[in-house]
Design a protein around this motif. Structure first.
Motif, PDB file in Angstrom:
ATOM      1  N   TRP B  20       0.958  -1.124  -0.064  1.00  6.27           N
ATOM      2  CA  TRP B  20      -0.158  -0.010  -0.098  1.00  6.27           C
ATOM      3  C   TRP B  20       0.922   1.183   0.093  1.00  6.27           C
ATOM      4  O   TRP B  20       0.792   2.311  -0.694  1.00  6.27           O
ATOM      5  N   LYS B 161      -9.692  -6.916   6.823  1.00  4.39           N
ATOM      6  CA  LYS B 161      -9.864  -7.886   5.903  1.00  4.39           C
ATOM      7  C   LYS B 161      -9.397  -9.199   6.790  1.00  4.39           C
ATOM      8  O   LYS B 161     -10.220 -10.059   6.993  1.00  4.39           O
ATOM      9  N   LYS B 188     -15.440   0.391   5.939  1.00  2.00           N
ATOM     10  CA  LYS B 188     -16.056   0.792   4.456  1.00  2.00           C
ATOM     11  C   LYS B 188     -15.289   2.088   4.000  1.00  2.00           C
ATOM     12  O   LYS B 188     -14.821   2.010   2.665  1.00  2.00           O
ATOM     13  N   CYS B 191     -11.760   0.712   2.668  1.00  2.09           N
ATOM     14  CA  CYS B 191     -11.782  -0.209   1.745  1.00  2.09           C
ATOM     15  C   CYS B 191     -12.199   0.327   0.190  1.00  2.09           C
ATOM     16  O   CYS B 191     -12.243  -0.173  -0.864  1.00  2.09           O
ATOM     17  N   ASP B 192     -12.741   1.648   0.539  1.00  9.03           N
ATOM     18  CA  ASP B 192     -13.095   2.513  -0.629  1.00  9.03           C
ATOM     19  C   ASP B 192     -11.743   2.998  -1.239  1.00  9.03           C
ATOM     20  O   ASP B 192     -11.919   3.428  -2.511  1.00  9.03           O
ATOM     21  N   SER B 194      -8.700   3.506  -3.573  1.00 15.04           N
ATOM     22  CA  SER B 194      -8.563   2.313  -4.621  1.00 15.04           C
ATOM     23  C   SER B 194      -7.205   1.632  -4.263  1.00 15.04           C
ATOM     24  O   SER B 194      -7.346   0.556  -4.809  1.00 15.04           O
ATOM     25  N   ILE B 196      -6.051   0.521  -1.707  1.00 12.24           N
ATOM     26  CA  ILE B 196      -6.415  -0.426  -0.786  1.00 12.24           C
ATOM     27  C   ILE B 196      -7.413  -1.668  -1.489  1.00 12.24           C
ATOM     28  O   ILE B 196      -7.104  -2.758  -1.504  1.00 12.24           O
ATOM     29  N   LYS B 197      -8.467  -1.032  -2.185  1.00 12.59           N
ATOM     30  CA  LYS B 197      -9.430  -2.217  -2.793  1.00 12.59           C
ATOM     31  C   LYS B 197      -8.627  -3.051  -3.754  1.00 12.59           C
ATOM     32  O   LYS B 197      -8.914  -4.094  -4.043  1.00 12.59           O
ATOM     33  N   GLN B 198      -7.780  -2.600  -4.511  1.00 16.20           N
ATOM     34  CA  GLN B 198      -7.058  -3.511  -5.609  1.00 16.20           C
ATOM     35  C   GLN B 198      -5.730  -4.143  -5.084  1.00 16.20           C
ATOM     36  O   GLN B 198      -5.305  -4.880  -6.174  1.00 16.20           O
ATOM     37  N   ASN B 199      -5.673  -3.990  -3.841  1.00 15.53           N
ATOM     38  CA  ASN B 199      -4.426  -4.857  -3.450  1.00 15.53           C
ATOM     39  C   ASN B 199      -4.593  -6.030  -2.574  1.00 15.53           C
ATOM     40  O   ASN B 199      -3.669  -6.424  -1.917  1.00 15.53           O
ATOM     41  N   TRP B 200      -6.069  -6.426  -2.186  1.00 17.88           N
ATOM     42  CA  TRP B 200      -6.171  -7.378  -0.982  1.00 17.88           C
ATOM     43  C   TRP B 200      -5.852  -8.742  -1.896  1.00 17.88           C
ATOM     44  O   TRP B 200      -6.151  -9.012  -2.995  1.00 17.88           O
ATOM     45  N   GLN B 203      -9.600 -13.607  -1.310  1.00 14.57           N
ATOM     46  CA  GLN B 203     -10.342 -13.854  -0.219  1.00 14.57           C
ATOM     47  C   GLN B 203     -10.400 -15.704   0.059  1.00 14.57           C
ATOM     48  O   GLN B 203      -9.875 -16.055   1.105  1.00 14.57           O
TER      49      GLN B 203
END
Lengths: 225, 225
Positions: B20, B161, B188, B191-192, B194, B196-200, B203
């Motif tokens: 990140w 996560k 919320k 995680c919005d 970008s 962060i969202k793109q690099n998990w 799952q």
């Protein structure tokens, strides 16, 4: 007029780091001595998470955790020589070894100190492995921080006095000059610095205090086995 | 031309902090994926003390320990928004809570995760006490770092996560929205973002991985009792 107060015990090596740091920076401050068996309401208010010393109070705001306080002092009173170097890589190196001292060296030495028998032998063995790594860090250097005294010397400073106290009261031998010639030479240089020399707690009082603390830990452990 | 390499595993939350951070700073880097059951000779060479990921290699010099690496990145690529604030007091506050996360929250959650029965119940109770303190930190704030996203959000980011993964695979419930409304709202918002969202990590892969890890810990503990 600035208000600077240090909440400490007379015997804590973590608090001593802050004493050295404030004196080296020439900061005037007031000392509040705490008895950890009967913590003051102010200590509980200023460090509600850990309820530990040292706490530095600066104009009414508390700062906790000795490594955090050291960096705070260095950033706040930055007119004299800085404890941390300016180069990001050298700063990262200092922070890495400070964490290594607190998480690994100090905790293993303490475990060796407050245990007995086979458990103590194993803890001593592991502590010596960590001290071997510390010894290597002094290779080619005058101080842990390099050519001159700095942040890492404040962090490793406890070794110069408290290892000897632990040896005397814990029935262990950790620092042999043959195995740790660089640490021995550093201790001499470190203890020659006037701010260091002038601020150690009384040796006999430390021996009494740590003897009592060890007896307490040993009997508490015996009660659990 | 700069050389920046990140040694990580695909699943480590500590390594994810560095992913990140580098992406937020716009630093181009190469990823080296490690298998901790079969560590590369380079990882052992670059992090001989801890033999862990993440390791950041910058122009041939390794930097270890994720909090140390975060500060290094912030000090080295400082043309964009800084992760840490400028004010010494706010910086001390950030460092204090980062240490609290790593030493207390993460370690107690992990203990709750890899234990069973009464030991697990006690560890869950202690972990919830720490999460209560984390919840309070968000009071009146948009992010852990204040009005805008920063250092402490990278540090606490794993909660968004990995707590869910631990719950799914460890048979524990830690995050109830009723008890932790501020953490839920922060998750919320976090995680919005970008980057962060793109690099998990994936799952389902995480669930498989941590299920295996927990089974391993539980059977190792059973072998010792």
């Amino acid at each position: 007029m600035e208000e600077v107060k240090l909440f400490r015990t007379w015997s804590s090596p973590y608090a001593l780091r802050i004493v050295w740091a404030l004196k080296l920076k020439g900061v005037e401050y007031e000392t509040v001595y705490e008895d950890l068996s009967n913590k003051s309401s102010l200590l509980l208010e200023y460090n509600p998470v850990h309820k530990k010393v040292p706490v530095l109070l600066h104009n009414g705001t508390p700062i906790c955790e000795s490594l955090v306080i050291l960096e705070y002092i260095d950033e706040t009173w930055n007119t004299t020589a800085r404890f941390l170097p300016k180069d990001p890589l050298a700063r990262a190196n200092a922070r890495f070894w400070a964490k290594f001292n607190d998480d690994q060296v100090a905790s293993l030495v303490f475990r060796a100190y407050v245990s007995q028998g086979a458990e103590q032998e194993e803890a001593v063995r592991l502590a010596l492995e960590k001290l071997d790594i510390v010894e290597k860090q002094l290779s080619g250097k005058t101080f842990f921080s390099g050519e001159s005294f700095g942040f890492l010397d404040l962090v490793f400073g406890w070794i110069a006095k408290y290892l000897g106290i632990f040896e005397k009261t814990g029935g262990i031998k950790l620092l042999e000059e043959e195995r740790y010639p660089l640490i021995f030479a550093w201790i001499k240089r470190f203890c020659d610095i006037s701010v260091i020399k002038q601020n150690w707690p009384d040796q006999n009082k430390l021996i009494n205090k740590f003897q009592l603390m060890r007896d307490y830990f040993i009997s508490a452990a015996a009660g659990c086995s």
